[in-house]
Design an enzyme around this catalytic site. Structure first.
Site, mmCIF file in Angstrom:
data_model
loop_
_atom_site.group_PDB
_atom_site.id
_atom_site.type_symbol
_atom_site.label_atom_id
_atom_site.label_comp_id
_atom_site.label_asym_id
_atom_site.label_seq_id
_atom_site.Cartn_x
_atom_site.Cartn_y
_atom_site.Cartn_z
ATOM 1 N N GLU A 4 57.649 -50.464 2.466
ATOM 2 C CA GLU A 4 58.707 -50.025 1.546
ATOM 3 C C GLU A 4 60.042 -50.640 1.938
ATOM 4 O O GLU A 4 60.998 -49.917 2.239
ATOM 5 C CB GLU A 4 58.822 -48.492 1.600
ATOM 6 C CG GLU A 4 57.533 -47.754 1.331
ATOM 7 C CD GLU A 4 57.621 -46.260 1.637
ATOM 8 O OE1 GLU A 4 58.559 -45.823 2.335
ATOM 9 O OE2 GLU A 4 56.739 -45.538 1.172
ATOM 10 N N ARG A 20 66.578 -52.730 2.336
ATOM 11 C CA ARG A 20 67.708 -53.511 2.821
ATOM 12 C C ARG A 20 67.361 -54.977 3.083
ATOM 13 O O ARG A 20 68.113 -55.877 2.724
ATOM 14 C CB ARG A 20 68.194 -52.873 4.123
ATOM 15 C CG ARG A 20 69.456 -53.476 4.671
ATOM 16 C CD ARG A 20 69.759 -52.950 6.081
ATOM 17 N NE ARG A 20 69.527 -51.539 6.254
ATOM 18 C CZ ARG A 20 70.467 -50.595 6.150
ATOM 19 N NH1 ARG A 20 71.712 -50.923 5.895
ATOM 20 N NH2 ARG A 20 70.168 -49.330 6.317
ATOM 21 N N ARG A 64 79.619 -47.515 2.933
ATOM 22 C CA ARG A 64 78.976 -47.723 4.238
ATOM 23 C C ARG A 64 79.962 -47.774 5.409
ATOM 24 O O ARG A 64 79.718 -47.152 6.445
ATOM 25 C CB ARG A 64 78.087 -48.969 4.219
ATOM 26 C CG ARG A 64 76.996 -48.937 3.138
ATOM 27 C CD ARG A 64 75.912 -49.984 3.339
ATOM 28 N NE ARG A 64 75.111 -49.693 4.492
ATOM 29 C CZ ARG A 64 75.237 -50.268 5.662
ATOM 30 N NH1 ARG A 64 76.102 -51.258 5.809
ATOM 31 N NH2 ARG A 64 74.507 -49.906 6.674
ATOM 32 N N TYR A 109 79.189 -44.762 7.900
ATOM 33 C CA TYR A 109 78.422 -45.121 9.104
ATOM 34 C C TYR A 109 79.208 -46.019 10.050
ATOM 35 O O TYR A 109 78.614 -46.575 10.981
ATOM 36 C CB TYR A 109 77.145 -45.893 8.747
ATOM 37 C CG TYR A 109 76.339 -45.367 7.599
ATOM 38 C CD1 TYR A 109 75.672 -44.148 7.691
ATOM 39 C CD2 TYR A 109 76.225 -46.101 6.425
ATOM 40 C CE1 TYR A 109 74.912 -43.680 6.635
ATOM 41 C CE2 TYR A 109 75.456 -45.644 5.366
ATOM 42 C CZ TYR A 109 74.807 -44.435 5.477
ATOM 43 O OH TYR A 109 74.056 -43.982 4.431
ATOM 44 N N CYS A 122 92.485 -41.872 -2.047
ATOM 45 C CA CYS A 122 93.400 -41.025 -1.280
ATOM 46 C C CYS A 122 92.681 -40.296 -0.160
ATOM 47 O O CYS A 122 92.485 -39.074 -0.192
ATOM 48 C CB CYS A 122 94.098 -40.043 -2.214
ATOM 49 S SG CYS A 122 95.129 -40.945 -3.371
ATOM 50 N N GLU A 123 92.231 -41.038 0.811
ATOM 51 C CA GLU A 123 91.549 -40.512 2.004
ATOM 52 C C GLU A 123 91.817 -41.491 3.132
ATOM 53 O O GLU A 123 91.688 -42.707 2.936
ATOM 54 C CB GLU A 123 90.019 -40.521 1.821
ATOM 55 C CG GLU A 123 89.484 -39.687 0.720
ATOM 56 C CD GLU A 123 88.767 -38.424 1.202
ATOM 57 O OE1 GLU A 123 88.691 -38.183 2.420
ATOM 58 O OE2 GLU A 123 88.308 -37.703 0.317
HETATM 59 N N1 LLP Z 1 61.131 -45.668 2.710
HETATM 60 C C1 LLP Z 1 61.702 -44.473 2.921
HETATM 61 C C2 LLP Z 1 60.871 -43.274 2.925
HETATM 62 C C3 LLP Z 1 63.087 -44.394 3.148
HETATM 63 O O1 LLP Z 1 63.649 -43.220 3.376
HETATM 64 C C4 LLP Z 1 63.871 -45.581 3.140
HETATM 65 C C5 LLP Z 1 65.308 -45.528 3.346
HETATM 66 C C6 LLP Z 1 63.220 -46.805 2.886
HETATM 67 C C7 LLP Z 1 61.853 -46.819 2.694
HETATM 68 C C8 LLP Z 1 63.939 -48.124 2.850
HETATM 69 O O2 LLP Z 1 64.512 -48.425 4.070
HETATM 70 P P1 LLP Z 1 65.176 -49.855 4.347
HETATM 71 O O3 LLP Z 1 64.069 -50.872 4.317
HETATM 72 O O4 LLP Z 1 66.178 -50.106 3.280
HETATM 73 O O5 LLP Z 1 65.787 -49.720 5.676
HETATM 74 N N2 LLP Z 1 72.278 -45.558 3.107
HETATM 75 C C9 LLP Z 1 71.907 -46.068 4.413
HETATM 76 C C10 LLP Z 1 70.425 -46.310 4.507
HETATM 77 C C11 LLP Z 1 69.583 -45.090 4.192
HETATM 78 C C12 LLP Z 1 68.115 -45.362 4.207
HETATM 79 C C13 LLP Z 1 67.362 -44.234 3.620
HETATM 80 N N3 LLP Z 1 65.952 -44.436 3.548
HETATM 81 C C14 LLP Z 1 72.719 -47.325 4.703
HETATM 82 O O6 LLP Z 1 73.536 -47.712 3.866
HETATM 83 O O7 LLP Z 1 72.594 -47.919 5.766
#
Ligand code: LLP
Length: 412
Positions: A273, A276, A312, A316, A342-343
Site C-alpha cells: 500500500e 508517499r 506537514r 511534524y 494567523c498562527e
Molecule cells: N497503509 C496504511 C494502513 C496507512 O495507514 C498508510 C499511511 C499507508 C498505507 C501509506 O503509507 P505511506 O506509503 O504513504 O507511508 N500525513 C503523514 C503520513 C501519514 C500516513 C498515514 N498512513 C505525513 O504527511 O507524513
C-alpha cells in the site's frame, strides 16, 4: 528521480516552465509530473514482479481523481480508509477487486458501501469491528472477505505521529492475541478470512523494520496454517520513505530484494500500500512571495501558501526544500518562510538559508505530492489551491482553485 529540474535559471516540470503555469493558473498551486507518477508506480510494481502481487496505492496520500485515474490505467489498486476514498477510487476506474479498506473507525454505512461494491477485503482493526462487518454482511446476504490488521510491535524509527506498529498504537490487533482473534473470526457466519495485514508506519528510511515486521507476520501465518486457517493475501502495508533533504531511503527494488526471498514460496498474493514513495516527489507546491519582513532576531519571507495548504512542516516539523522558480544572483539570507495564517505555527520552513527573494518572486516547495493537498483545509477561509498535472510539454488543471462561493457551499 523526478522531473523538476532547472534549464538555465528556470525551473521546469517536464518540458513546461513552472513560470508559465503560475502565470496562467496563479498561486498557490500544486504541480504534479505525470512522468514521475508513472515511473514511481512502475518502479514499485516491477520490484515485486517475481511473485503475484497487487500494488494498492494509498489514496490518502493524494486522492485527486486524475491522479487516481492515471494509476488505474497502470493497473493499480487502492488502499482506502473511508467511504469518500471508496467513492473516488471507483470513480477513477480502479477495479473493486483491487481495493482494500483499512481504518479503525469504519461506520456501518461505509462497510455496506464497500460490501456492495465487492472490494477485495477489509483490513479489520478490532474485534468489535469484525462483529460489525459480520452483522452488516449478514443483513445484505453477503460474505465479507477480511484480513486482520496485526500490530507486530516493531519500531519503524520515524516520527511518532506516523508510527503505527508499536504496542501503544491505536492501530491493529496485538500480535499476541491475533491467533485467538482469527479463530473467533473463522466462526463468524458472514466472514471469510482471506488475508493478513500490517502497516508499521510511514517515511521509513531503512529496510530493517520491514524485514523485522515480516518475520513476525510469517511466523503468525505459519501458526495460522497449523490451526487450519489459510492466508491468501499478505498485505504488507505502505511506509517506504522518500528523500526530502538528506535522507537516503532504500529503492523499492532494495525492499523487494530483502522481502522476496522471505515470501516467494509462501503461495500468497503479496499486497503493498505505497503512498508517499509514489507521489511524494512527483509534486511541488508553488507559492508567491508577498513581503519580506525583518524582526529583531529573525527575517521572514511571507508567502501566499500557508499551513492550510501544506501542514506537514507545522504538524511534524517536516523538512521540504524550497527553491526559486527562477534563479538569479542574489545574496543569501536566513529566514523563516511563513504563510498568511494567523498562527505562530504557520510556517513552511524555519531558519532556512535561501537566495534573498523579492516580493513577486515564486518559490517551489519540493516533495509536496504526498499528504500535501489531501491534508489541506479552508482554515482562515482560504480557498484551496489549484492542482495541475504536467504531461510532456502540456499541462492541465486537474482541480480548479476554489472560489469564495465554494467556501460557503452547504452553509445556511
Ligand atoms: N497503509 C496504511 C494502513 C496507512 O495507514 C498508510 C499511511 C499507508 C498505507 C501509506 O503509507 P505511506 O506509503 O504513504 O507511508 N500525513 C503523514 C503520513 C501519514 C500516513 C498515514 N498512513 C505525513 O504527511 O507524513
Amino acid at each position: 528521480m523526478h522531473e523538476f529540474n532547472y534549464a538555465g535559471n528556470e525551473l521546469y516540470c517536464e518540458k513546461v516552465p513552472v513560470r508559465k503555469i503560475v502565470q496562467e493558473v496563479g498561486t498557490p498551486v500544486y504541480i504534479y509530473s505525470s512522468i514521475t507518477l508513472r515511473n514511481h508506480y512502475q518502479a514499485f510494481d516491477s520490484a515485486f514482479a517475481e511473485i503475484p502481487h497487487i500494488v494498492c496505492f494509498a489514496v490518502k496520500a493524494n486522492s485527486n481523481l486524475s491522479i487516481l485515474r492515471l494509476f488505474a490505467k497502470e493497473g493499480s489498486g487502492a488502499d482506502i480508509v473511508s467511504g469518500g476514498e471508496l467513492f473516488r477510487a471507483l470513480k477513477a476506474g480502479i477495479e473493486p477487486q483491487k481495493i482494500v479498506f483499512a481504518g479503525i473507525g469504519k461506520t456501518g454505512e461505509e462497510i455496506a458501501e464497500a460490501l456492495r461494491s465487492k472490494i477485495l477485503m477489509f483490513n479489520v482493526e478490532s474485534p468489535l469491528e469484525l462483529q460489525k462487518i459480520n452483522e452488516v454482511a449478514g443483513k445484505l446476504g453477503l460474505k465479507a472477505r477480511v484480513a486482520l490488521r496485526v500490530n507486530p510491535d516493531i519500531d519503524p524509527k520515524t516520527h511518532p505521529y506516523i508510527s503505527t506498529g508499536l504496542k501503544k498504537s491505536k492501530f491493529g490487533i496485538d500480535i499476541k492475541r491475533a491467533l485467538q482473534e482469527y479463530q473467533l473470526a473463522s466462526a463468524l457466519p458472514h466472514i471469510e478470512i482471506v488475508g493478513i495485514h500490517k502497516h508499521i508506519g510511514s517515511q521509513i528510511t531503512e529496510v530493517g523494520p520491514f524485514v523485522a515486521a515480516m518475520e513476525k507476520i510469517l511466523d503468525l501465518v505459519a501458526r495460522l496454517k497449523e490451526s487450519g486457517i489459510e492466508i491468501k493475501y499478505l498485505d504488507a502495508g505502505g511506509g517506504l520513505g522518500i528523500r526530502y533533504g538528506e535522507e537516503e531511503p532504500p529503492h523499492p527494488r532494495d525492499l523487494g530484494a530483502a522481502l522476496l526471498p522471505m515470501i516467494k514460496d509462501l503461495g500468497c498474493t503479496l499486497i503493498f500500500e505505497p503512498g508517499r514513495v509514489i507521489v511524494g516527489n512527483a509534486g511541488v507546491l508553488v507559492t508567491k512571495v508577498l513581503y519580506l519582513k525583518s524582526g529583531e532576531t529573525k527575517n521572514f519571507v511571507v508567502v501566499d501558501a500557508g499551513m492550510n495548504d501544506l501542514i506537514r512542516p507545522s504538524l511534524y516539523d517536516a523538512h521540504h526544500e524550497i527553491v526559486p522558480i527562477e534563479k538569479r544572483d542574489a545574496p543569501q539570507m536566513t529566514a523563516d518562510v511563513v504563510g498568511p495564517i494567523c498562527e505562530s505555527g504557520d510556517f513552511l520552513a524555519k531558519d532556512r538559508k535561501l537566495d534573498r527573494p523579492e516580493p513577486g518572486d515564486y518559490l517551489a516547495v519540493m516533495s509536496a505530492g504526498a499528504y500535501g493537498f489531501t491534508m489541506s483545509s479552508n482554515y482562515n477561509s482560504r480557498p484551496k489551491a489549484a492542482e495541475v498535472m504536467v504531461e510532456g510539454d502540456t499541462y492541465s488543471v486537474i482541480r480548479k482553485r476554489e472560489s469564495y462561493e465554494d467556501l460557503i457551499r452547504g452553509e445556511v
